[in-house]
Design a protein around this motif. Sequence first.
Motif, mmCIF file in Angstrom:
data_model
loop_
_atom_site.group_PDB
_atom_site.id
_atom_site.type_symbol
_atom_site.label_atom_id
_atom_site.label_comp_id
_atom_site.label_asym_id
_atom_site.label_seq_id
_atom_site.Cartn_x
_atom_site.Cartn_y
_atom_site.Cartn_z
ATOM 1 N N ARG A 157 0.835 -1.213 0.000
ATOM 2 C CA ARG A 157 0.000 0.000 0.000
ATOM 3 C C ARG A 157 0.864 1.255 0.000
ATOM 4 N NH1 ARG A 157 -3.605 -3.025 3.224
ATOM 5 N NH2 ARG A 157 -2.564 -2.374 5.150
ATOM 6 N N HIS A 158 1.965 1.216 0.730
ATOM 7 C CA HIS A 158 2.860 2.369 0.767
ATOM 8 C C HIS A 158 3.558 2.576 -0.577
ATOM 9 C CE1 HIS A 158 2.277 3.100 4.990
ATOM 10 N NE2 HIS A 158 2.690 1.895 5.328
ATOM 11 N N MET A 159 3.737 1.519 -1.336
ATOM 12 C CA MET A 159 4.439 1.614 -2.617
ATOM 13 C C MET A 159 3.533 2.095 -3.744
ATOM 14 S SD MET A 159 6.657 -1.919 -2.631
ATOM 15 C CE MET A 159 7.652 -2.448 -1.228
ATOM 16 N N ARG A 160 2.208 1.982 -3.563
ATOM 17 C CA ARG A 160 1.293 2.278 -4.657
ATOM 18 C C ARG A 160 1.478 3.692 -5.192
ATOM 19 N NH1 ARG A 160 -3.104 2.184 -2.146
ATOM 20 N NH2 ARG A 160 -3.420 4.439 -2.222
ATOM 21 N N GLY A 161 1.641 4.663 -4.314
ATOM 22 C CA GLY A 161 1.818 6.048 -4.753
ATOM 23 C C GLY A 161 3.090 6.233 -5.561
ATOM 24 N N GLN A 162 4.157 5.528 -5.170
ATOM 25 C CA GLN A 162 5.414 5.622 -5.915
ATOM 26 C C GLN A 162 5.265 5.013 -7.308
ATOM 27 O OE1 GLN A 162 7.589 3.460 -2.880
ATOM 28 N NE2 GLN A 162 8.702 5.315 -2.284
ATOM 29 N N ILE A 163 4.547 3.886 -7.380
ATOM 30 C CA ILE A 163 4.310 3.266 -8.687
ATOM 31 C C ILE A 163 3.449 4.182 -9.555
ATOM 32 C CG2 ILE A 163 3.286 1.288 -9.878
ATOM 33 C CD1 ILE A 163 3.909 -0.413 -7.449
ATOM 34 N N GLU A 168 2.605 7.882 -14.231
ATOM 35 C CA GLU A 168 2.346 9.208 -14.794
ATOM 36 C C GLU A 168 3.482 9.643 -15.712
ATOM 37 O OE1 GLU A 168 1.760 11.587 -11.351
ATOM 38 O OE2 GLU A 168 -0.137 10.616 -10.799
ATOM 39 N N GLN A 169 4.711 9.340 -15.316
ATOM 40 C CA GLN A 169 5.848 9.674 -16.178
ATOM 41 C C GLN A 169 5.819 8.846 -17.455
ATOM 42 O OE1 GLN A 169 8.272 12.156 -15.802
ATOM 43 N NE2 GLN A 169 8.649 11.539 -17.915
ATOM 44 N N LEU A 170 5.411 7.597 -17.332
ATOM 45 C CA LEU A 170 5.262 6.750 -18.517
ATOM 46 C C LEU A 170 4.285 7.384 -19.491
ATOM 47 C CD1 LEU A 170 5.501 4.050 -20.141
ATOM 48 C CD2 LEU A 170 3.671 3.159 -18.662
ATOM 49 N N MET A 171 3.157 7.880 -18.973
ATOM 50 C CA MET A 171 2.146 8.476 -19.844
ATOM 51 C C MET A 171 2.663 9.744 -20.507
ATOM 52 S SD MET A 171 -0.031 6.215 -19.670
ATOM 53 C CE MET A 171 -1.053 7.052 -20.860
ATOM 54 N N ARG A 172 3.452 10.529 -19.790
ATOM 55 C CA ARG A 172 4.029 11.732 -20.401
ATOM 56 C C ARG A 172 4.959 11.361 -21.548
ATOM 57 N NH1 ARG A 172 3.807 13.603 -14.929
ATOM 58 N NH2 ARG A 172 5.878 12.770 -14.438
ATOM 59 N N LYS A 193 11.498 0.446 -19.410
ATOM 60 C CA LYS A 193 11.962 1.655 -18.719
ATOM 61 C C LYS A 193 11.066 1.956 -17.519
ATOM 62 C CE LYS A 193 13.796 3.740 -22.958
ATOM 63 N NZ LYS A 193 13.596 4.836 -23.957
ATOM 64 N N TYR A 194 9.759 1.794 -17.713
ATOM 65 C CA TYR A 194 8.807 2.029 -16.627
ATOM 66 C C TYR A 194 9.065 1.086 -15.457
ATOM 67 C CZ TYR A 194 4.386 1.020 -14.169
ATOM 68 O OH TYR A 194 3.440 0.755 -13.214
ATOM 69 N N SER A 195 9.180 -0.216 -15.737
ATOM 70 C CA SER A 195 9.348 -1.171 -14.641
ATOM 71 C C SER A 195 10.722 -1.043 -13.993
ATOM 72 C CB SER A 195 9.112 -2.606 -15.137
ATOM 73 O OG SER A 195 9.934 -2.920 -16.230
ATOM 74 N N THR A 196 11.720 -0.564 -14.746
ATOM 75 C CA THR A 196 13.023 -0.274 -14.144
ATOM 76 C C THR A 196 12.893 0.828 -13.106
ATOM 77 O OG1 THR A 196 14.215 -0.931 -16.156
ATOM 78 C CG2 THR A 196 15.392 0.476 -14.596
ATOM 79 N N ASP A 197 12.178 1.882 -13.454
ATOM 80 C CA ASP A 197 11.957 2.970 -12.501
ATOM 81 C C ASP A 197 11.144 2.513 -11.300
ATOM 82 O OD1 ASP A 197 13.422 4.819 -13.822
ATOM 83 O OD2 ASP A 197 11.774 6.150 -14.341
ATOM 84 N N VAL A 198 10.130 1.676 -11.537
ATOM 85 C CA VAL A 198 9.276 1.207 -10.443
ATOM 86 C C VAL A 198 10.091 0.412 -9.432
ATOM 87 C CG1 VAL A 198 7.408 -0.382 -9.839
ATOM 88 C CG2 VAL A 198 7.106 1.231 -11.706
ATOM 89 N N GLU A 476 -3.654 3.147 -16.743
ATOM 90 C CA GLU A 476 -3.281 4.446 -17.321
ATOM 91 C C GLU A 476 -3.273 4.387 -18.844
ATOM 92 O OE1 GLU A 476 -2.880 7.303 -16.021
ATOM 93 O OE2 GLU A 476 -2.721 6.932 -13.885
ATOM 94 N N LEU A 477 -2.669 3.357 -19.391
ATOM 95 C CA LEU A 477 -2.530 3.259 -20.846
ATOM 96 C C LEU A 477 -3.864 3.048 -21.549
ATOM 97 C CD1 LEU A 477 0.703 1.066 -21.034
ATOM 98 C CD2 LEU A 477 0.467 3.381 -21.966
ATOM 99 N N LEU A 478 -4.658 2.103 -21.048
ATOM 100 C CA LEU A 478 -5.853 1.705 -21.778
ATOM 101 C C LEU A 478 -7.021 2.663 -21.610
ATOM 102 C CD1 LEU A 478 -5.660 -2.147 -21.158
ATOM 103 C CD2 LEU A 478 -5.219 -0.932 -23.302
ATOM 104 N N THR A 479 -6.992 3.506 -20.586
ATOM 105 C CA THR A 479 -8.051 4.515 -20.470
ATOM 106 C C THR A 479 -7.720 5.767 -21.274
ATOM 107 O OG1 THR A 479 -7.047 5.319 -18.401
ATOM 108 C CG2 THR A 479 -8.885 3.755 -18.224
ATOM 109 N N LYS A 480 -6.514 5.849 -21.790
ATOM 110 C CA LYS A 480 -6.115 7.025 -22.580
ATOM 111 C C LYS A 480 -5.793 6.696 -24.031
ATOM 112 C CE LYS A 480 -4.381 9.625 -18.604
ATOM 113 N NZ LYS A 480 -4.860 8.669 -17.583
ATOM 114 N N TYR A 481 -5.577 5.409 -24.316
ATOM 115 C CA TYR A 481 -5.207 5.024 -25.681
ATOM 116 C C TYR A 481 -5.903 3.735 -26.098
ATOM 117 C CZ TYR A 481 -1.369 8.363 -25.253
ATOM 118 O OH TYR A 481 -0.642 9.511 -25.082
#
Length: 519
Positions: A157-163, A168-172, A193-198, A476-481
């Motif tokens: 639960r604490h990690m969810r905000g970081q993910i 959000e950066q992935l979407m940008r 790249k996204y999962s590396t950052d996560v 994030e991806l499927l609700t925008k694309y």
Amino acid sequence: MSTALQLLLELATSWWTAGLLVSFAAIAFHWTTATFGYWRDRGVPYVRPTVPLFGNIASMALGTEHQARMFGRIYDAFRGHRYVGMYQMRTPHLLVCDPALVNRVLIGDFAHFTDHGLYTSRPDENPLANGLFNMTGAQWKVMRQKLSPVFTAGKLRHMRGQIAACSEQLMRNVAADVPATGGPIEVRDALGKYSTDVIGTCAFGLQLNAISDDQSAFRRYGKTVFQPSFRFLFKELAWLISPAFRRALRISDFPQDAVQFFTDAFTDTMRYRQEHGLVRDDLVQSLIQARTDLVVNKTEPSVTFLETDIVANAFILFAAGFETVSTAMSFCLYELALKKPIQDKVREEMNATKIKHSGEIDDEFLKELHYLEMVLAETLRKYPPLITLFREATKDYQVPDDTLVIEKGTKVLIPAYAIHHDYRYYPDPETFDPERFSPEEKAKRPNGTYMPFGDGPRLCIGKRFAEMEMKLALTELLTKYEVEPCEKTDIPMRFSSKTIVITPENGIWLKFKPINTNI
């Protein structure tokens, strides 16, 4: 010397040379085939070895047959048998095919099969080798206990905000790469790249910026570790010929510059935390505590731990955290691009759940994405991260209701990919159908037929973390694309024959079309 005597000497020499060559060939043939009677002598149905030294895997070793196809062919030929003997190079392996017996090996009788039984390099050969995946016996059990608390529900639960911030950066980045009319993206690289950052942010407290930085060292070296190579294939074959031969060759598991980079990066991170008194509720903190307990204070005197074991566990959790997750998400998007009605249904669920929760993506939101869970389960059925699961008998095991005793040290393989594609459990297995994982359909299948994360005590430690990460990014991806195939999309999918994991040969290229929505 007379001509006759000279001829006799030359003839004797040639006969001696020929005899030496024949003797050498006979010894070599005997050595390369000496183990090939193992399963016959035990009355086990087996695949007859066709090539000396290579046993049953010549086609895979030479790159003429993908290992998923090879194991599938053997599995299909012995359909109905509980197990089948085979030879990977000179080494006898038992392929366990019956779901009930699979369940016993992984769960019910786990005490007999606690180890993966893979070759592990010495620390001087590769300081990153002895991670949780390769650890055995009591050492594995102790380290697993030390690291498991990182992945509890409360910690996640604490990690969810970081993910979510990484999402959000992935979407940008996607928005920057995709024009208003839509465009193609190689999704495996973008999601890698996204999962590396996560994993860097949540597990190690590192701001890697791999999503926006094409030159990210973590991403660059991470890719080299999993990049198909002749070196990787050769070292695996050398181990199957003989562990002593593999060790004598001193073939490194990974490129030396990558080994040095990750060793320095994780060592420096832990040292900096300790020197500055920084405490975070994450994986690094657990590793620091494990080092204090196991290496410095030796609280488990019956088990020896080295400094390199701590670094190796940091590496294996980092590597597994970005490679398998990004590949699974990529295959998911690939199937959704080819199955528009399924994609639309996933999106409808996401949008309806967003409305219900006033746009807030929290734990309750993620729990209510039931159809997305079915889609991910079907993705991992069709594209399991590992083609086979590995086990080694750590003590003699009497197979229930059978005369076979699996002797201590025997290598056991569970053909996960083949079982996932068995029509008896998954009708029309090549068709992507999430409805297979409705509660009603799941109840019809026996245990031991679905194992993308393994099962039992050696179930993937980061399973729930990976599922949360995938749900957040896909939402994030499927609700925008909308996602569609493009001219670069491989149809059908082709796998690389140079890796032990399911990897697309040419990447996964898909077209992203922006959705106009106020949701």
